[in-house]
Design a protein around this motif. Structure first.
Motif, short mmCIF file in Angstrom:
data_model
loop_
_atom_site.label_atom_id
_atom_site.label_comp_id
_atom_site.label_asym_id
_atom_site.label_seq_id
_atom_site.Cartn_x
_atom_site.Cartn_y
_atom_site.Cartn_z
N LEU A 75 0.84 -1.19 0.00
CA LEU A 75 0.00 0.00 0.00
C LEU A 75 0.88 1.25 0.00
CD1 LEU A 75 -2.71 -1.29 2.49
CD2 LEU A 75 -2.81 -1.24 0.00
N PRO A 76 0.29 2.46 -0.11
CA PRO A 76 1.09 3.68 -0.20
C PRO A 76 2.06 3.85 0.96
CG PRO A 76 -1.17 4.15 -0.76
CD PRO A 76 -1.15 2.74 -0.24
N ASN A 77 3.10 4.65 0.73
CA ASN A 77 4.13 4.91 1.72
C ASN A 77 3.54 5.66 2.90
OD1 ASN A 77 6.34 5.58 3.22
ND2 ASN A 77 7.39 6.70 1.60
N TYR A 78 3.51 5.03 4.05
CA TYR A 78 2.90 5.64 5.22
C TYR A 78 3.87 6.47 6.04
CZ TYR A 78 -0.85 2.45 4.17
OH TYR A 78 -1.86 1.79 3.53
N GLN A 79 5.16 6.38 5.73
CA GLN A 79 6.14 7.06 6.55
C GLN A 79 6.19 8.57 6.28
OE1 GLN A 79 7.91 5.56 9.12
NE2 GLN A 79 6.35 4.04 8.65
N SER A 80 5.72 9.01 5.13
CA SER A 80 5.67 10.45 4.83
C SER A 80 4.22 10.86 4.68
CB SER A 80 6.45 10.77 3.55
OG SER A 80 5.92 10.04 2.46
N ARG A 81 3.68 11.47 5.70
CA ARG A 81 2.25 11.80 5.72
C ARG A 81 1.98 13.22 5.20
NH1 ARG A 81 -1.15 8.69 8.33
NH2 ARG A 81 -2.44 10.43 8.99
N ASP A 82 3.04 13.97 4.91
CA ASP A 82 2.90 15.29 4.30
C ASP A 82 2.02 16.24 5.11
OD1 ASP A 82 4.41 14.33 2.14
OD2 ASP A 82 2.61 13.57 1.15
N GLY A 83 2.03 16.06 6.41
CA GLY A 83 1.30 16.98 7.27
C GLY A 83 -0.21 16.85 7.21
N LEU A 84 -0.71 15.76 6.66
CA LEU A 84 -2.16 15.59 6.59
C LEU A 84 -2.74 15.45 7.99
CD1 LEU A 84 -2.41 13.15 3.55
CD2 LEU A 84 -2.92 15.59 3.59
N SER A 85 -3.92 16.02 8.21
CA SER A 85 -4.49 16.08 9.55
C SER A 85 -5.59 15.07 9.79
CB SER A 85 -5.03 17.50 9.82
OG SER A 85 -6.04 17.83 8.88
N TYR A 86 -5.78 14.15 8.85
CA TYR A 86 -6.83 13.15 9.03
C TYR A 86 -6.51 12.25 10.22
CZ TYR A 86 -8.07 14.36 4.22
OH TYR A 86 -8.41 15.03 3.09
N ASP A 87 -7.55 11.77 10.89
CA ASP A 87 -7.35 10.78 11.94
C ASP A 87 -6.82 9.49 11.32
OD1 ASP A 87 -8.20 12.38 14.00
OD2 ASP A 87 -10.28 11.71 13.90
N LYS A 88 -5.88 8.88 12.00
CA LYS A 88 -5.37 7.61 11.51
C LYS A 88 -6.38 6.51 11.76
CE LYS A 88 -0.47 8.60 12.31
NZ LYS A 88 0.77 8.14 13.01
N LEU A 89 -6.47 5.60 10.81
CA LEU A 89 -7.29 4.40 10.96
C LEU A 89 -6.35 3.21 10.80
CD1 LEU A 89 -10.37 5.38 8.72
CD2 LEU A 89 -10.21 5.48 11.22
N TRP A 90 -6.06 2.54 11.89
CA TRP A 90 -5.13 1.42 11.89
C TRP A 90 -5.85 0.14 11.47
CZ3 TRP A 90 -0.03 2.44 13.23
CH2 TRP A 90 0.21 3.69 13.83
N ILE A 91 -5.33 -0.55 10.46
CA ILE A 91 -5.97 -1.76 9.97
C ILE A 91 -5.73 -2.91 10.94
CG2 ILE A 91 -6.09 -3.43 8.08
CD1 ILE A 91 -4.98 -1.21 6.24
#
Length: 224
Positions: A75-91
């Motif tokens: 899946l997409p690279n999770y290590q660089s979140r680019d400052g996005l403010s969405y709540d994380k949803l852990w699978i």
């Protein structure tokens, strides 16, 4: 107080959650392990409107989870979140299905060259250009789907082929499935939920999860 909510989402919404780096793979999840027949069975279920099971996630940013690395995820690279403010949803449950859907339908991954063969009326793995087949990733790309329709017009059975393609397109674009979001949970809650879940793949046991939840702490101790 209810610790979870359930909502229905479509595949486009799922892909948005992944691309926006809202949906996160925790480090305790195992690598992709599905065989081709599992992938094809999942596509067949969606085409027929059958349930594919619930996706379960943990909402928030628990300190005891660590995000997976890019190399260990499809899946997409999770290590660089680019400052996005969405709540994380852990699978917590459903990673095999999510990985399959993303790599088969949303991006053109040559390791997941799944197509629908209209002459055979079934899903196949195929890297070959075949006028009787449509790559499933084309169903979520307007440009690719229009190109398939345009090329189909040159064939004698154009009307039938385009109708079948439109039906397949609608089946996938309109498909919905449930996502279960847990929130306000402590460590014991997470362990209990994790043990109670059943999935198609090989389930982790409570010790696996406990070790994973201690991963950050253990790594810090070893460094010190």
């Amino acid at each position: 107080m209810t610790k979870y909510t359930v909502e229905m989402i479509n595949l486009s919404h799922l892909f948005h959650l992944l691309d926006s780096k809202t949906l996160i793979v925790p480090s305790f999840q195992r690598k992709f392990s599905w065989e081709q027949n599992h992938v094809l069975d999942l596509m067949e279920s969606i085409k027929n409107g059958y349930p594919i099971g619930m996706i379960t996630v943990l909402q928030g940013a628990p300190e005891y989870f660590e995000e997976t690395t890019e190399d260990s995820s499809l899946l997409p690279n999770y290590q660089s979140r680019d400052g996005l403010s969405y709540d994380k949803l852990w699978i917590v449950d459903g990673l095999q299905r999510i990985s399959t859907l993303y790599n088969t339908l949303h991006i053109k991954n040559n390791e997941f060259p799944v197509a629908y063969d209209f002459s055979l009326n079934k899903f196949v793995y195929s890297n070959e250009e075949n006028t009787n087949q449509i790559r499933l990733s084309s169903l979520f790309s307007s440009k690719e789907f229009i190109r398939f329709q345009r090329e189909s017009l040159q064939r004698d059975e154009a009307e039938i082929l385009i109708e079948k393609a439109n039906d397949l397109h609608d089946a996938f674009r309109n498909y919905q499935f449930p996502i279960q979001k847990f929130h306000n949970m402590n460590t014991d809650d997470v362990l209990n939920v994790f043990q109670s879940l059943n999935s198609r793949g090989v389930a982790l046991n409570s010790e696996d999860l406990k070790n994973a939840m201690n991963y950050k702490t253990n790594k810090k101790i070893n460094k010190d």
